[in-house]
Design an enzyme around this catalytic site. Structure first.
Site, PDB file in Angstrom:
ATOM      1  N   HIS A  92      15.272  56.105  -7.677  1.00  0.00           N
ATOM      2  CA  HIS A  92      15.236  57.516  -8.075  1.00  0.00           C
ATOM      3  C   HIS A  92      14.182  58.173  -7.174  1.00  0.00           C
ATOM      4  O   HIS A  92      13.174  57.540  -6.835  1.00  0.00           O
ATOM      5  CB  HIS A  92      14.713  57.724  -9.489  1.00  0.00           C
ATOM      6  CG  HIS A  92      15.515  57.129 -10.597  1.00  0.00           C
ATOM      7  ND1 HIS A  92      15.383  55.841 -11.018  1.00  0.00           N
ATOM      8  CD2 HIS A  92      16.436  57.689 -11.414  1.00  0.00           C
ATOM      9  CE1 HIS A  92      16.197  55.630 -12.053  1.00  0.00           C
ATOM     10  NE2 HIS A  92      16.847  56.732 -12.309  1.00  0.00           N
ATOM     11  N   ASP A 117      10.685  57.659  -8.451  1.00  0.00           N
ATOM     12  CA  ASP A 117      10.115  56.290  -8.449  1.00  0.00           C
ATOM     13  C   ASP A 117       9.354  56.049  -7.168  1.00  0.00           C
ATOM     14  O   ASP A 117       8.322  55.393  -7.166  1.00  0.00           O
ATOM     15  CB  ASP A 117      11.180  55.171  -8.420  1.00  0.00           C
ATOM     16  CG  ASP A 117      12.252  55.305  -9.445  1.00  0.00           C
ATOM     17  OD1 ASP A 117      11.956  55.785 -10.526  1.00  0.00           O
ATOM     18  OD2 ASP A 117      13.392  54.894  -9.124  1.00  0.00           O
ATOM     19  N   GLU A 148      27.354  57.280 -14.226  1.00  0.00           N
ATOM     20  CA  GLU A 148      27.020  56.064 -14.978  1.00  0.00           C
ATOM     21  C   GLU A 148      27.138  56.325 -16.470  1.00  0.00           C
ATOM     22  O   GLU A 148      26.297  57.017 -17.054  1.00  0.00           O
ATOM     23  CB  GLU A 148      25.592  55.640 -14.598  1.00  0.00           C
ATOM     24  CG  GLU A 148      25.167  54.349 -15.234  1.00  0.00           C
ATOM     25  CD  GLU A 148      23.795  53.910 -14.745  1.00  0.00           C
ATOM     26  OE1 GLU A 148      23.495  54.065 -13.535  1.00  0.00           O
ATOM     27  OE2 GLU A 148      23.014  53.427 -15.577  1.00  0.00           O
ATOM     28  N   GLU A 188      27.404  49.884 -16.517  1.00  0.00           N
ATOM     29  CA  GLU A 188      26.232  49.054 -16.858  1.00  0.00           C
ATOM     30  C   GLU A 188      26.480  48.290 -18.151  1.00  0.00           C
ATOM     31  O   GLU A 188      26.897  48.870 -19.159  1.00  0.00           O
ATOM     32  CB  GLU A 188      25.000  49.960 -16.984  1.00  0.00           C
ATOM     33  CG  GLU A 188      23.765  49.224 -17.445  1.00  0.00           C
ATOM     34  CD  GLU A 188      22.481  50.004 -17.202  1.00  0.00           C
ATOM     35  OE1 GLU A 188      22.422  50.801 -16.248  1.00  0.00           O
ATOM     36  OE2 GLU A 188      21.530  49.808 -17.975  1.00  0.00           O
ATOM     37  N   HIS A 240      24.881  49.510 -21.394  1.00  0.00           N
ATOM     38  CA  HIS A 240      25.447  50.793 -21.827  1.00  0.00           C
ATOM     39  C   HIS A 240      26.808  50.571 -22.482  1.00  0.00           C
ATOM     40  O   HIS A 240      27.149  51.226 -23.460  1.00  0.00           O
ATOM     41  CB  HIS A 240      25.603  51.744 -20.640  1.00  0.00           C
ATOM     42  CG  HIS A 240      24.302  52.116 -19.991  1.00  0.00           C
ATOM     43  ND1 HIS A 240      24.230  52.928 -18.889  1.00  0.00           N
ATOM     44  CD2 HIS A 240      23.026  51.802 -20.294  1.00  0.00           C
ATOM     45  CE1 HIS A 240      22.964  53.084 -18.539  1.00  0.00           C
ATOM     46  NE2 HIS A 240      22.221  52.405 -19.374  1.00  0.00           N
ATOM     47  N   ASP A 292      25.768  48.227 -12.793  1.00  0.00           N
ATOM     48  CA  ASP A 292      24.362  47.990 -13.098  1.00  0.00           C
ATOM     49  C   ASP A 292      24.331  46.722 -13.928  1.00  0.00           C
ATOM     50  O   ASP A 292      24.822  46.683 -15.070  1.00  0.00           O
ATOM     51  CB  ASP A 292      23.741  49.187 -13.837  1.00  0.00           C
ATOM     52  CG  ASP A 292      23.177  50.208 -12.854  1.00  0.00           C
ATOM     53  OD1 ASP A 292      23.438  50.072 -11.641  1.00  0.00           O
ATOM     54  OD2 ASP A 292      22.463  51.130 -13.295  1.00  0.00           O
ATOM     55  N   ASP A 303      18.531  50.073 -25.350  1.00  0.00           N
ATOM     56  CA  ASP A 303      18.801  49.621 -23.994  1.00  0.00           C
ATOM     57  C   ASP A 303      17.659  48.717 -23.516  1.00  0.00           C
ATOM     58  O   ASP A 303      16.695  49.194 -22.925  1.00  0.00           O
ATOM     59  CB  ASP A 303      18.879  50.898 -23.135  1.00  0.00           C
ATOM     60  CG  ASP A 303      19.546  50.684 -21.810  1.00  0.00           C
ATOM     61  OD1 ASP A 303      20.131  49.612 -21.608  1.00  0.00           O
ATOM     62  OD2 ASP A 303      19.481  51.606 -20.985  1.00  0.00           O
ATOM     63  N   ASP A 344      17.711  46.391 -21.239  1.00  0.00           N
ATOM     64  CA  ASP A 344      17.714  46.154 -19.787  1.00  0.00           C
ATOM     65  C   ASP A 344      17.210  44.764 -19.402  1.00  0.00           C
ATOM     66  O   ASP A 344      16.335  44.615 -18.547  1.00  0.00           O
ATOM     67  CB  ASP A 344      16.839  47.194 -19.068  1.00  0.00           C
ATOM     68  CG  ASP A 344      17.554  48.519 -18.880  1.00  0.00           C
ATOM     69  OD1 ASP A 344      18.785  48.543 -18.905  1.00  0.00           O
ATOM     70  OD2 ASP A 344      16.848  49.538 -18.695  1.00  0.00           O
ATOM     71  N   ASP A 386      19.766  46.628 -12.640  1.00  0.00           N
ATOM     72  CA  ASP A 386      19.038  47.629 -13.436  1.00  0.00           C
ATOM     73  C   ASP A 386      18.470  46.893 -14.650  1.00  0.00           C
ATOM     74  O   ASP A 386      18.955  47.024 -15.774  1.00  0.00           O
ATOM     75  CB  ASP A 386      19.980  48.766 -13.845  1.00  0.00           C
ATOM     76  CG  ASP A 386      19.221  49.925 -14.447  1.00  0.00           C
ATOM     77  OD1 ASP A 386      17.989  49.806 -14.572  1.00  0.00           O
ATOM     78  OD2 ASP A 386      19.845  50.946 -14.804  1.00  0.00           O
TER      79      ASP A 386
HETATM   80  C1  XUL Z   1      19.203  54.411 -17.761  1.00  0.00           C
HETATM   81  C2  XUL Z   1      19.755  53.891 -16.505  1.00  0.00           C
HETATM   82  C3  XUL Z   1      19.258  54.504 -15.268  1.00  0.00           C
HETATM   83  C4  XUL Z   1      20.279  54.724 -14.223  1.00  0.00           C
HETATM   84  C5  XUL Z   1      19.792  55.490 -13.020  1.00  0.00           C
HETATM   85  O1  XUL Z   1      19.636  53.767 -18.897  1.00  0.00           O
HETATM   86  O2  XUL Z   1      20.546  52.968 -16.513  1.00  0.00           O
HETATM   87  O3  XUL Z   1      18.218  53.735 -14.786  1.00  0.00           O
HETATM   88  O4  XUL Z   1      20.795  53.516 -13.777  1.00  0.00           O
HETATM   89  O5  XUL Z   1      19.314  56.729 -13.345  1.00  0.00           O
HETATM   90 CO    CO Z   2      21.576  52.012 -14.989  1.00  0.00          CO
END
Ligand code: XUL
Ligand code: CO
Length: 436
Positions: A100, A103, A231, A267, A270, A295, A306, A308, A337
């Site tokens: 991003h 970042d 996404e 993702e 998600h 992702d 989430d 991750d 991700d």
């Molecule tokens: C948020 C997410 C983000 C996107 C990029 O849940 O997955 O990190 O991948 O903005």
């Molecule tokens: Co993501």
């Protein structure tokens, strides 16, 4: 000076290796199903979790105080961090990274200052890309952290915040283009709503459609040929995210005439938050020619947010690779991700996490390729639908019959042919056999 002096380049040592800093399944140049593993998987490290994750959570502050980070928000610190990032990518043998805008470079007091900061860091990123050969899979704009985006970015009720978001995406696209980014991602950070009492949903979605059309126009203007990706995510941070799942995104793209320009970045965590399996979301996007990138992460069944986490489950990675082999992934990639747990605060944990998940995907690729080669599942699927290969099935599929004709057919027979078993349990056993 090296940030990871104890680590040399991670190499493939094969399944019998017990070296935690080696690959057991990921052998980048080995050819599987007609392509090198490197080209199939297109592994990508995310800048936000790996370089900017601090381990802070709502109950406690940062645990990951990186030795290379001077703790300031200066451009100099950001440039230094960028060099460390490339040492990490190279040692891990990851061919891509993603970021991003906020970042990689600190946000300034004005947009002009933020853009200047971004340019300064992008210069280092370009040098490091050239030096190392690591490439940019995608760039994106963070339009959810700054309080100005509290009501959303492209779906905000504040027209000047919409204008700000447009300007920020314009710059992020320019930088992505300059760095040779192969895709550009839109995750709808706060594009959604908490309460319909105060929300004009139709107007917000119309604005989002306008926003994306402006992005498409600008890409043409600057000659950016990368793939645009949306996404999907159903909730968090807002209660109702507009891009809730693949079906909602594709419906949105079709409604606003955007299907030619966008694909989806799916993702895992998600998908599960949306009540779907990852395989479902991938297949749903893939069958419509809209599977762009993934992702790669996983959630926790017991936690409804989430998390991750890095995916290490072979069932999951094999399921994912079965669909990716079917539809292909480039110019997308397997983008981690994912973040290490708050307790795994040492830099070396970043290596363990990525190596483990790269290996899990590589194993998934090997198993999925073998299953496809043997027709392990597909021969059962073809058999299950074989009644559709008859004259009757062909006529229906081609649109050459109607209700009256079908009624006549069944009236004459009196009853439909009997069903065959679905054999789900047998196929689950077959799947296990391939994972042995
Ligand atoms: C948020 C997410 C983000 C996107 C990029 O849940 O997955 O990190 O991948 O903005
Ligand atoms: Co993501």
């Amino acid at each position: 000076m090296s940030a990871f002096p104890e680590v040399t380049k991670i190499r493939y040592e094969g399944p019998d290796s017990d070296n935690p800093l080696a690959f057991r399944w990921y052998n980048p140049d080995e050819v599987v199903a007609g392509k090198t593993m490197k080209d199939h998987l297109r592994f990508t490290v995310v800048y936000w979790h790996t370089m900017r994750g601090t381990g802070s959570d709502p109950f406690g502050s940062a645990t990951m105080l990186r030795p290379w980070d001077d703790g300031t928000d200066s451009v100099e610190n950001a440039c230094n961090r960028a060099r460390v990032a490339f040492e990490f990518f190279e040692k891990l043998d990851a061919p891509f990274y993603a970021f991003h805008d906020r970042d990689v470079a600190p946000e300034g007091k004005t947009l002009a200052e933020s853009n200047k900061n971004l340019d300064a860091v992008a210069k280092v990123l370009r040098e490091e890309q050239q030096r190392s050969g690591v490439k940019l899979l995608w760039g994106t704009a963070n339009m959810f952290s700054n309080p100005r985006f509290m009501h959303g970015a492209a779906t905000t009720c504040n027209v000047e915040v919409f204008a700000y978001a447009a300007a920020q995406v314009k710059k992020a696209m320019e930088v992505t283009h300059e760095l040779g980014g192969e895709n550009y991602v839109f995750w709808g950070g706060r594009e959604g709503y908490q309460c319909l009492y105060n929300t004009d949903m139709k107007r917000e979605l119309d604005h989002l459609g306008r926003f994306f059309h402006m992005a498409v126009d600008y890409a043409k203007q600057i000659g950016f040929k990368g793939q645009f990706l949306i996404e999907p995510k159903p909730k968090e941070p807002t209660k109702h995210q507009y891009d809730s799942d693949a079906a909602a995104c594709l419906n949105f793209l079709r409604t606003y005439g955007l299907t030619d320009y966008f694909k989806l970045n799916i993702e895992t965590n998600h998908a599960t938050l949306a009540g779907h399996e990852m395989m479902h979301e991938l297949e749903y996007a893939g069958m419509q020619g809209a599977l762009g990138s993934i992702d790669a992460n996983t959630g926790d069944l017991l936690l409804g947010w989430d998390t991750d986490q890095f995916a290490t489950n072979y069932y999951l990675t094999t399921q994912i690779m079965l669909v990716l082999l079917k539809y292909g992934l480039a110019p997308g990639g397997v983008n981690f991700d994912a973040k290490v747990r708050r307790e795994s605060f040492e830099p070396i944990d970043l290596f363990y996490a990525h190596i483990g998940s790269m290996d899990a995907f590589a194993k998934g690729l090997r198993v999925a390729a073998k299953m496809i080669e043997d027709g392990a599942l597909s021969k059962h699927v073809s058999k299950r639908y074989s009644s559709w290969d008859t004259d009757l099935g062909k006529k229906i599929e081609a649109g050459h019959t109607n209700f009256s004709e079908l009624e006549k057919f069944i009236m004459e027979k009196g009853e439909a042919a009997s069903n065959q078993s679905g054999r789900q349990e047998l196929l689950e056993n077959v799947f296990n056999r391939y994972l042995d």
